[in-house]
Design an enzyme around this catalytic site. Structure first.
Site, PDB file in Angstrom:
ATOM      1  N   LYS A  53       0.822  -1.214   0.000  1.00  0.00           N
ATOM      2  CA  LYS A  53       0.000   0.000   0.000  1.00  0.00           C
ATOM      3  C   LYS A  53       0.859   1.268   0.000  1.00  0.00           C
ATOM      4  O   LYS A  53       0.389   2.326  -0.410  1.00  0.00           O
ATOM      5  CB  LYS A  53      -0.968   0.004   1.188  1.00  0.00           C
ATOM      6  CG  LYS A  53      -1.859  -1.236   1.304  1.00  0.00           C
ATOM      7  CD  LYS A  53      -2.538  -1.597   0.004  1.00  0.00           C
ATOM      8  CE  LYS A  53      -3.465  -2.805   0.070  1.00  0.00           C
ATOM      9  NZ  LYS A  53      -2.885  -4.053   0.579  1.00  0.00           N
ATOM     10  N   TYR A 269     -11.545 -15.154   4.224  1.00  0.00           N
ATOM     11  CA  TYR A 269     -10.560 -14.099   4.493  1.00  0.00           C
ATOM     12  C   TYR A 269     -10.071 -14.154   5.940  1.00  0.00           C
ATOM     13  O   TYR A 269     -10.871 -14.135   6.881  1.00  0.00           O
ATOM     14  CB  TYR A 269     -11.208 -12.739   4.220  1.00  0.00           C
ATOM     15  CG  TYR A 269     -10.291 -11.562   4.483  1.00  0.00           C
ATOM     16  CD1 TYR A 269      -9.453 -11.075   3.486  1.00  0.00           C
ATOM     17  CD2 TYR A 269     -10.276 -10.938   5.724  1.00  0.00           C
ATOM     18  CE1 TYR A 269      -8.614 -10.004   3.719  1.00  0.00           C
ATOM     19  CE2 TYR A 269      -9.438  -9.858   5.970  1.00  0.00           C
ATOM     20  CZ  TYR A 269      -8.611  -9.403   4.964  1.00  0.00           C
ATOM     21  OH  TYR A 269      -7.783  -8.341   5.207  1.00  0.00           O
ATOM     22  N   TYR A 295      -2.379 -12.653   3.836  1.00  0.00           N
ATOM     23  CA  TYR A 295      -2.122 -12.505   2.397  1.00  0.00           C
ATOM     24  C   TYR A 295      -0.928 -13.335   1.914  1.00  0.00           C
ATOM     25  O   TYR A 295      -1.075 -14.274   1.134  1.00  0.00           O
ATOM     26  CB  TYR A 295      -1.869 -11.027   2.053  1.00  0.00           C
ATOM     27  CG  TYR A 295      -3.031 -10.120   2.348  1.00  0.00           C
ATOM     28  CD1 TYR A 295      -4.054  -9.939   1.417  1.00  0.00           C
ATOM     29  CD2 TYR A 295      -3.118  -9.425   3.551  1.00  0.00           C
ATOM     30  CE1 TYR A 295      -5.126  -9.096   1.676  1.00  0.00           C
ATOM     31  CE2 TYR A 295      -4.182  -8.585   3.827  1.00  0.00           C
ATOM     32  CZ  TYR A 295      -5.174  -8.425   2.890  1.00  0.00           C
ATOM     33  OH  TYR A 295      -6.237  -7.600   3.156  1.00  0.00           O
TER      34      TYR A 295
HETATM   35  C1  LIG Z   1      -3.613  -5.330   0.525  1.00  0.00           C
HETATM   36  C2  LIG Z   1      -2.648  -6.425   0.550  1.00  0.00           C
HETATM   37  C3  LIG Z   1      -2.556  -7.335  -0.522  1.00  0.00           C
HETATM   38  C4  LIG Z   1      -3.478  -7.310  -1.696  1.00  0.00           C
HETATM   39  O1  LIG Z   1      -3.166  -6.327  -2.640  1.00  0.00           O
HETATM   40  P1  LIG Z   1      -4.329  -5.824  -3.608  1.00  0.00           P
HETATM   41  O2  LIG Z   1      -3.709  -4.779  -4.442  1.00  0.00           O
HETATM   42  O3  LIG Z   1      -5.393  -5.286  -2.679  1.00  0.00           O
HETATM   43  O4  LIG Z   1      -4.863  -6.963  -4.384  1.00  0.00           O
HETATM   44  C5  LIG Z   1      -1.601  -8.330  -0.458  1.00  0.00           C
HETATM   45  N1  LIG Z   1      -0.782  -8.438   0.602  1.00  0.00           N
HETATM   46  C6  LIG Z   1      -0.850  -7.596   1.645  1.00  0.00           C
HETATM   47  C7  LIG Z   1       0.066  -7.823   2.801  1.00  0.00           C
HETATM   48  C8  LIG Z   1      -1.784  -6.565   1.667  1.00  0.00           C
HETATM   49  O5  LIG Z   1      -1.847  -5.746   2.721  1.00  0.00           O
END
Ligand SMILES: *Cc1c(COP(=O)(O)O)cnc(C)c1O
Length: 337
Positions: A53, A269, A295
């Site tokens: 991000k 999730y 993730y």
């Molecule tokens: C938000 C996030 C993702 C996903 O990325 P997107 O662009 O939303 O698909 C993957 N890994 C982490 C650690 C995240 O915080």
């Protein structure tokens, strides 16, 4: 500052540390006895424990500052990495930050929640609403108070956020000179709100106008439930197409450009299984690299399973794109060991 992509200038705030490192993972590759695995460390983007991000926020906040915003609003799950990085970016740029988080206020905040407090953000807990349903109300309230709020989209996934991953693909291309290989056969990463994937796809097509490379960009789908009105692949395709127009790619993104593996969404999730636990343990013990439970643990778990299923050639060079998230490890402590 301005950043040129494909000869077009885009507004950008410099808030991270780039380029992020890229290197081979010899012990993990040996252990799995499959392709050569490399890693791109976007967990090391430098802003308050990093993550993907940070890249997106450089462009989104470039726009916010241009519009004269003094306050940011964004939303996410209670352990959202996106919200933590937004809070950190706001602190760095001297903006007020409001986070709308799912769940209830916990007695002892930990992981990203603790960091959000340390970073000075205003936190609003909204129970089951973790996708920003309560943003319009807060926007009105803050405007009434004389503030100039700016809404940072969910997961930072609009065409500005995706632009950052077009740039990241160009960054990768420039780093290839220093690697002992010519090309990656695959790029694997966690895909959830789609901005990372949309940007990487557009970036690859942009690069390919100069070089003939055919890397398979494969997102590991994280969410079991559908976010938004369209199925996830169509959502990514739509975002990739608006991003492609923004950088004047001169070519539409087709549905075959969207490669998504949906096999690892498990029980939903943020719900851990042996897939995530095993991946987190292997990367930590063999390479000293911390993944996250939501993730990258799931995405690496998917990659390991795909290797075990024989989906790669031993000559393949696979890039795992680490997107961050390790602060959430502390919030899942009881489920990890
Ligand atoms: C938000 C996030 C993702 C996903 O990325 P997107 O662009 O939303 O698909 C993957 N890994 C982490 C650690 C995240 O915080």
């Amino acid at each position: 500052m301005l950043q040129k992509i494909n000869q077009i200038n885009f507004a950008k705030q410099s808030i991270g540390t780039f380029p992020t490192p890229i290197y081979h993972l010899p012990r993990l590759s040996d252990y799995l006895d499959g392709p050569n695995i490399y890693i791109k460390r976007d967990d090391l983007t430098g802003l308050a424990l990093g993550g993907n991000k940070t890249r997106k926020l450089e462009y989104i906040l470039g726009d916010a500052i241009n519009q004269g915003a003094d306050t940011l609003i964004t939303a996410g799950a209670s352990q959202s990495n996106h919200c933590r990085q937004t809070a950190a970016a706001a602190a760095k740029l001297g903006l007020e930050c409001h986070l709308i988080l799912g769940g209830k206020k916990p007695q002892n905040p930990n992981g990203n929640l603790l960091l959000n407090q340390l970073l000075g953000s205003h936190i609003h807990f909204t129970g089951d609403n973790r996708k920003g349903e309560d943003i319009p109300n807060l926007f009105k309230q803050l405007t009434k108070q004389g503030k100039k709020p700016y809404i940072v989209p969910y997961g930072g996934s609009n065409e500005l956020g995706a632009l950052a991953y077009v740039e990241a693909m160009i960054e990768l291309q420039q780093q290839m000179n220093k690697l002992p290989i010519d090309n990656f056969s695959h790029i694997i990463f966690a895909s959830s709100s789609g901005g990372t994937q949309a940007g990487l796809i557009v970036g690859q097509l942009l690069i390919r106008q100069q070089m003939e490379h055919n890397t398979h960009i494969i997102g590991i789908k994280i969410d079991k439930e559908q976010n938004g009105p369209l199925p996830f692949d169509q959502q990514i395709q739509a975002l990739a197409n608006t991003t492609a127009k923004k950088v004047r790619l001169g070519k539409a993104i087709g549905n075959t450009d969207i490669r998504l593996n949906r096999d690892y969404t498990g029980d939903g999730y943020g719900i851990l299984s042996h897939i995530e636990r095993n991946a987190i343990k292997l990367c930590a013990e063999l390479e000293g690299i911390l993944l996250d439970p939501v993730y990258t643990g799931r995405a690496m778990g998917g990659l390991i399973d795909m290797i075990n299923l024989g989906k790669f050639d031993n000559n393949d060079n696979v890039l795992f794109w680490h997107t961050g998230g390790s602060p959430a490890l502390f919030a899942y402590a009881d489920q990890l060991i």
